[in-house]
Write an enzyme that holds these catalytic residues in place. Structure first.
Site, PDB file in Angstrom:
ATOM      1  N   HIS A  68       0.872  -1.194   0.000  1.00 16.17           N
ATOM      2  CA  HIS A  68       0.000   0.000   0.000  1.00 16.17           C
ATOM      3  C   HIS A  68       0.900   1.232   0.000  1.00 16.17           C
ATOM      4  O   HIS A  68       1.727   1.400   0.900  1.00 16.17           O
ATOM      5  CB  HIS A  68      -0.916  -0.008   1.232  1.00 16.17           C
ATOM      6  CG  HIS A  68      -1.854  -1.170   1.228  1.00 16.17           C
ATOM      7  ND1 HIS A  68      -2.010  -2.032   2.295  1.00 16.17           N
ATOM      8  CD2 HIS A  68      -2.678  -1.629   0.241  1.00 16.17           C
ATOM      9  CE1 HIS A  68      -2.902  -2.956   1.987  1.00 16.17           C
ATOM     10  NE2 HIS A  68      -3.323  -2.742   0.744  1.00 16.17           N
ATOM     11  N   GLU A  71       1.757   3.854   2.992  1.00 14.58           N
ATOM     12  CA  GLU A  71       2.231   3.342   4.288  1.00 14.58           C
ATOM     13  C   GLU A  71       3.748   3.517   4.316  1.00 14.58           C
ATOM     14  O   GLU A  71       4.516   2.617   3.975  1.00 14.58           O
ATOM     15  CB  GLU A  71       1.767   1.894   4.440  1.00 14.58           C
ATOM     16  CG  GLU A  71       0.232   1.831   4.409  1.00 14.58           C
ATOM     17  CD  GLU A  71      -0.346   0.430   4.479  1.00 14.58           C
ATOM     18  OE1 GLU A  71       0.428  -0.550   4.617  1.00 14.58           O
ATOM     19  OE2 GLU A  71      -1.582   0.310   4.392  1.00 14.58           O
ATOM     20  N   GLU A 229       2.046  -4.661  11.128  1.00 15.25           N
ATOM     21  CA  GLU A 229       1.521  -3.288  11.154  1.00 15.25           C
ATOM     22  C   GLU A 229       2.363  -2.474  12.131  1.00 15.25           C
ATOM     23  O   GLU A 229       2.406  -2.758  13.326  1.00 15.25           O
ATOM     24  CB  GLU A 229       0.052  -3.295  11.619  1.00 15.25           C
ATOM     25  CG  GLU A 229      -0.879  -4.136  10.758  1.00 15.25           C
ATOM     26  CD  GLU A 229      -1.236  -3.500   9.425  1.00 15.25           C
ATOM     27  OE1 GLU A 229      -0.955  -2.288   9.256  1.00 15.25           O
ATOM     28  OE2 GLU A 229      -1.780  -4.212   8.552  1.00 15.25           O
TER      29      GLU A 229
HETATM   30  O1  LIG Z   1      -5.648  -0.118   8.616  1.00 18.70           O
HETATM   31  C1  LIG Z   1      -6.228  -0.695   7.706  1.00 18.70           C
HETATM   32  O2  LIG Z   1      -7.465  -0.621   7.554  1.00 18.70           O
HETATM   33  C2  LIG Z   1      -5.456  -1.577   6.733  1.00 18.70           C
HETATM   34  C3  LIG Z   1      -3.986  -1.775   7.018  1.00 18.70           C
HETATM   35  C4  LIG Z   1      -3.525  -2.877   6.079  1.00 18.70           C
HETATM   36  O3  LIG Z   1      -3.182  -2.599   4.970  1.00 18.70           O
HETATM   37  N1  LIG Z   1      -3.660  -4.123   6.542  1.00 18.70           N
HETATM   38  C5  LIG Z   1      -3.498  -5.267   5.693  1.00 18.70           C
HETATM   39  C6  LIG Z   1      -3.690  -6.513   6.508  1.00 18.70           C
HETATM   40  C7  LIG Z   1      -3.435  -7.760   5.695  1.00 18.70           C
HETATM   41  C8  LIG Z   1      -3.755  -9.056   6.439  1.00 18.70           C
HETATM   42  O4  LIG Z   1      -4.911  -9.250   6.808  1.00 18.70           O
HETATM   43  O5  LIG Z   1      -2.828  -9.865   6.615  1.00 18.70           O
HETATM   44  C9  LIG Z   1      -4.540  -5.220   4.581  1.00 18.70           C
HETATM   45  O6  LIG Z   1      -5.682  -4.815   4.854  1.00 18.70           O
HETATM   46  O7  LIG Z   1      -4.212  -5.588   3.459  1.00 18.70           O
HETATM   47 ZN   LIG Z   2      -1.314  -1.916   4.255  1.00 19.23          ZN
END
Ligand SMILES: O=C(O)CCC(=O)N[C@@H](CCC(=O)O)C(=O)O
Ligand SMILES: [Zn+2]
Length: 350
Positions: A68, A71, A229
Site C-alpha cells: 500500500h 504506508e 503493522e
Molecule cells: O488499517 C487498515 O485498515 C489496513 C492496514 C492494512 O493494509 N492491513 C493489511 C492486513 C493484511 C492481512 O490481513 O494480513 C490489509 O488490509 O491488506
Molecule cells: Zn497496508
C-alpha cells in the site's frame, strides 16, 4: 534483459533503489552487479531487488513494503537498509529480497491506484472475465519473483517473509502482526520472539485463507510469513523513526548474522487474539456507528452495533468483540472489518 542498464552506475553510487523504483512505476529492466564485499545484487524489476552474499547462507528472507503506497514508515526502513547494503555499510550473511509492492501508489500517496494489491495474491490476480490492470499484473509478477527467489535458495534453508504495513487508524496496540491461516499447522514461538524483538507484542491469528501477500508466501512456499503493522499511516517525513528503531535493528540482525538468539518465550509478554469474524461490505450503503477516531482493538459490549450493511445491522455477539481495520470505503464484496477476541497460548504452539 539489458546486461548493463543505464541506471546501474548511479544506483551503485547512491544506493537509492527507492527513487529508481518510483521513477519507473511499473517496469524496470533487470540488471546486476557485485559489491566489493562479494554480495551479488540482482535487480529483477522496479521495486524488486535481491542480495546474495558470497558466504553460505541458511535463511531466505523477504522484506516487502509499499504493497500500500501511503504506508511510508516501512518504506523508509527498507530504503535505509537497502542503501546501507549497497554502500557496503551493512554486510549480509543471509539472502534477502526487498520488494516495494506498488511504486505508482507511493507516488500518488494512496493505498492503491486502481485496485487493492493485497487482495490479489494467491492467484486472485487472474480471474476469468475480470480485465487485467496494472495491479493485477504486478501481483502476478510479484508471486513469480517470490517463487524464483525461494527456488534459488539453498536446500534446507528456512524461509521467511515480513510484509510491512501501517494501519489507517490509530491502534490501542500500536504495532501488531497478522499470522496467516496455517491450515492446522502449529504457530511458532520462535517467530513470536522475532516479532517481540521487533517491538511487536500483539499478534492476530487468522482462521481462514486470504488473498494477502503474507498468506501467499505462507501457504504456497511454507514461509514463516506475517503482515506486520508498524503504527499509523503518515506522509513521508512525518514518521517518528525512533519508534521503529527496534524493528529496524531486528530486521538488520536477521540478515547480517548467521544465527540470531532471542530470549526464551514467555507467554505473559504477548497479547494474542484470534479472529472472531470477518465482515464484508455487500451493499453500497455501508456504515459504522463509531467515528474515524475509533482505534483498532476497541472492544464492544455484546449487543452493541458494529456496522450496518444495507438493511442489515450487525451487532457484537460476544462481550469485548474488538474491531480491526474498519474501512467502510472498501470495494463491494471486500473485507470492511475484522473482529478479534483474546486467545490463550495453547498446545498448537511449537
Ligand atoms: O488499517 C487498515 O485498515 C489496513 C492496514 C492494512 O493494509 N492491513 C493489511 C492486513 C493484511 C492481512 O490481513 O494480513 C490489509 O488490509 O491488506
Ligand atoms: Zn497496508
Amino acid at each position: 534483459m539489458s546486461a548493463n542498464p543505464s541506471y546501474l552506475n548511479e544506483l551503485k553510487q547512491t544506493g537509492d533503489f527507492l527513487t529508481l523504483s518510483r521513477n519507473n512505476e511499473w517496469h524496470l529492466d533487470a540488471g546486476e552487479f557485485v559489491l566489493d564485499n562479494g554480495t551479488c545484487v540482482n535487480i529483477h524489476d522496479t521495486g524488486v531487488i535481491e542480495f546474495q552474499p558470497a558466504v553460505k547462507t541458511s535463511k531466505d528472507v523477504i522484506y516487502s513494503s509499499a504493497v500500500h503506497g501511503n504506508e511510508t514508515a516501512p518504506i523508509e526502513i527498507c530504503d535505509a537498509l537497502i542503501k546501507q547494503i549497497i554502500k557496503g555499510e551493512l554486510v549480509l550473511k543471509q539472502r534477502v529480497l526487498f520488494i516495494y509492492g506498488n511504486p505508482q501508489s507511493i507516488n500518488i500517496g494512496l493505498r492503491f491506484v486502481e485496485e487493492n494489491l493485497n487482495r490479489l495474491f494467491n492467484g486472485h490476480h487472474t480471474v476469468e472475465g475480470v480485465p487485467m490492470n496494472n495491479e493485477r499484473n504486478r501481483a502476478a509478477k510479484l508471486e513469480q519473483y517470490v517463487s524464483d527467489f525461494y527456488a534459488r535458495g539453498q536446500q534446507g534453508s528456512s524461509r521467511c517473509h515480513y510484509d510491512l504495513h501501517t494501519a489507517i487508524r490509530g491502534s490501542k496496540n500500536e504495532k501488531f502482526a497478522v499470522y496467516p491461516f496455517l491450515h492446522g499447522k502449529p504457530w511458532k514461538k520462535s517467530q513470536l520472539q522475532f516479532l517481540l524483538s521487533s517491538g511487536v507484542n500483539t499478534v492476530l491469528m487468522m482462521k481462514s485463507p486470504a488473498t494477502t501477500f503474507s498468506y501467499y508466501s505462507s501457504f504456497v512456499h511454507g514461509a514463516d510469513s506475517f503482515t506486520v503493522e508498524l503504527g499509523q499511516v503518515k506522509p513521508f517525513g512525518q514518521n517518528d523513526m525512533a519508534r521503529f528503531e527496534k524493528t529496524k535493528q531486528t530486521l538488520t540482525a536477521l540478515i547480517s548474522q548467521n544465527e540470531v538468539k532471542y530470549p526464551d518465550f514467555n507467554a505473559s509478554e504477548f497479547e494474542l487474539f484470534e479472529v472472531h469474524r470477518t465482515i464484508n461490505r455487500t451493499q453500497d450503503d455501508f456504515s459504522f456507528p463509531f467515528s474515524d477516531d475509533a482505534e483498532n482493538f476497541t472492544g464492544f459490549a455484546k449487543g452493541e452495533l458494529l456496522a450496518t450493511d444495507g438493511d442489515t445491522a450487525i451487532y457484537a455477539d460476544v462481550e469485548g468483540e474488538a474491531i480491526i481495520f474498519p474501512n467502510a470505503s472498501v470495494a463491494l464484496g471486500q473485507r470492511a472489518l475484522l473482529t478479534v477476541i483474546p486467545m490463550d497460548i495453547d498446545s498448537n504452539f511449537v
